[in-house]
Design an enzyme around this catalytic site. Structure first.
Site, PDB file in Angstrom:
ATOM      1  CG  LEU A  51      -2.011  -0.826   1.226  1.00 15.21           C
ATOM      2  CD1 LEU A  51      -2.796  -0.861   2.460  1.00 15.21           C
ATOM      3  CD2 LEU A  51      -3.175  -0.279   0.123  1.00 15.21           C
ATOM      4  CE  LYS A  76      14.617  -6.215   1.443  1.00 15.97           C
ATOM      5  NZ  LYS A  76      14.094  -7.032   2.625  1.00 15.97           N
ATOM      6  CG  ASP A  99      14.832   0.054  12.545  1.00 17.24           C
ATOM      7  OD1 ASP A  99      13.677  -0.536  12.766  1.00 17.24           O
ATOM      8  OD2 ASP A  99      15.924  -0.463  13.036  1.00 17.24           O
ATOM      9  CE1 TYR A 213      -1.814  -5.208  11.538  1.00  8.29           C
ATOM     10  CE2 TYR A 213      -4.000  -5.816  11.412  1.00  8.29           C
ATOM     11  CZ  TYR A 213      -3.101  -5.046  11.144  1.00  8.29           C
ATOM     12  OH  TYR A 213      -3.098  -4.243   9.982  1.00  8.29           O
ATOM     13  CE  LYS A 217      -2.299  -1.508  11.960  1.00  8.25           C
ATOM     14  NZ  LYS A 217      -1.464  -0.296  11.449  1.00  8.25           N
TER      15      LYS A 217
END
Length: 341
Positions: A51, A76, A99, A213, A217
């Site tokens: 995304l 990357k 980081d 997870y 959030k």
């Protein structure tokens, strides 16, 4: 327009009710074709893949002048930036290291923003991890998912506020958009009443990969409710965006093989593409206005927070989390930054 905080909580079960509505009964809102970002400078974290990369591409497609791709691996990041530079040769595309497991890296990144950028319009905080095994980050002594998705994301948000406030054009507040997930509505959050709260996430006996997870959030939403009460939309517009269930990201790469197979079947049947999900980011970051301050934007619209946050218990946890988090960030003078705004 009514704020997320003023809406009645959605008490319908997330699965299947809200999930079906989100994935099958929602009409996408494409970014207006005449959106022109010429002259603007924007940061997108975690922008070498998924995304974040697609959001970057769409912003550049609307004539963004300068994009800072904030990534953990510069190599990357440069590999992801190379085709963008060919596709958008008139834009300046910078790759900066960031980081999210290191407070020092966050501070160095923001110091570079202060020193090197004469202008900053938007920051999209997309970087995060999902469904990782239990790990303690040695540098901070915090559980990894809480560290990356909550603590480091909230500290970066606070540290960027002064630059967004003072480096955006006069009369046009800076914009801060933070990725969230409405899976937070499913969070079990078993340690919610622990005092102190933050150290309790280091207890491996309560760790559940899927729930951590969702809980991470939820923590972000609890903190941002308070933060957006303290920061004026005239200085920085802060909102959260929920892009939906997306295929084409690395979010589930650590899940067991059978789980990945089942998720693959679900994604084939119901998931949004990365391209569609990224339009929700762009909508939140550059299309929506001050009315979105303090709001969760899901399905391209202002939506309520999860029910827990409206409850007496939720408010108590919110206060405890706010106090402990600002204490955690005392080395960076986070509370003073918030008060200055």
């Amino acid at each position: 327009m009514v704020s997320s905080k003023d809406l009645a909580p959605n008490t319908a079960p997330f699965f299947p009710n809200q999930f079906i509505k989100n994935q099958f009964r929602t009409k996408p809102h494409p970014t207006p074709e005449d959106t022109n970002l010429s002259g603007q400078v924007m940061i997108v974290t975690g922008s070498n893949t998924g995304l974040g990369l697609e959001c970057s591409k769409q912003l550049l497609g609307h004539k963004l002048s300068h994009l800072i791709m904030a990534v953990r691996s510069v190599d990357k990041g440069e590999a992801a930036a190379a085709p963008l530079r060919k596709q958008f040769p008139s834009a300046k595309i910078s790759v900066w290291p960031l980081d999210m497991t290191s407070y020092e890296s966050l501070q160095q990144f923001v110091a570079r923003v202060e020193m090197d950028l004469p202008r900053l319009d938007v920051a999209v905080l997309n970087a995060g991890i999902g469904f990782q095994p239990f790990t303690i980050v040695k540098a901070t002594n915090r559980e990894q998912t809480v560290q990356v998705n909550y603590l480091s994301t909230m500290l970066l948000a606070i540290l960027l506020l002064p630059a967004l406030a003072k480096k955006s054009p006069p009369g046009k507040p800076g914009r801060l958009t933070i990725s969230t997930a409405m899976l937070s509505a499913t969070a079990k959050f078993p340690n919610k009443n622990k005092v102190p709260l933050l150290p309790s996430f280091n207890d491996e006996s309560i760790f559940d990969m899927s729930d951590m997870y969702a809980t991470s959030k939820l923590l972000g939403q609890l903190f941002l409710w308070k933060l957006t009460d303290a920061v004026s939309a005239d200085n920085v517009v802060i909102n959260m965006v929920e892009p939906g269930f997306i295929k084409g990201t690395d979010l589930h790469r650590e899940r067991p093989g059978m789980v990945q197979f089942m998720l693959g079947m679900m994604k084939a049947a119901a998931a949004r593409t990365v391209q569609l999900g990224a339009t929700a980011y762009v909508d939140a970051a550059v299309v929506k206005g001050k009315e979105s301050h303090g709001c969760i934007l899901g399905n391209w619209e202002i939506e309520p927070y999860v029910p827990f946050e409206y409850s007496a218990e939720g408010k108590k946890v919110m206060e405890q989390l706010w106090t402990e988090t600002l204490a955690e960030f005392s080395f960076a003078k986070a509370e003073q930054i918030i008060k200055s705004l």
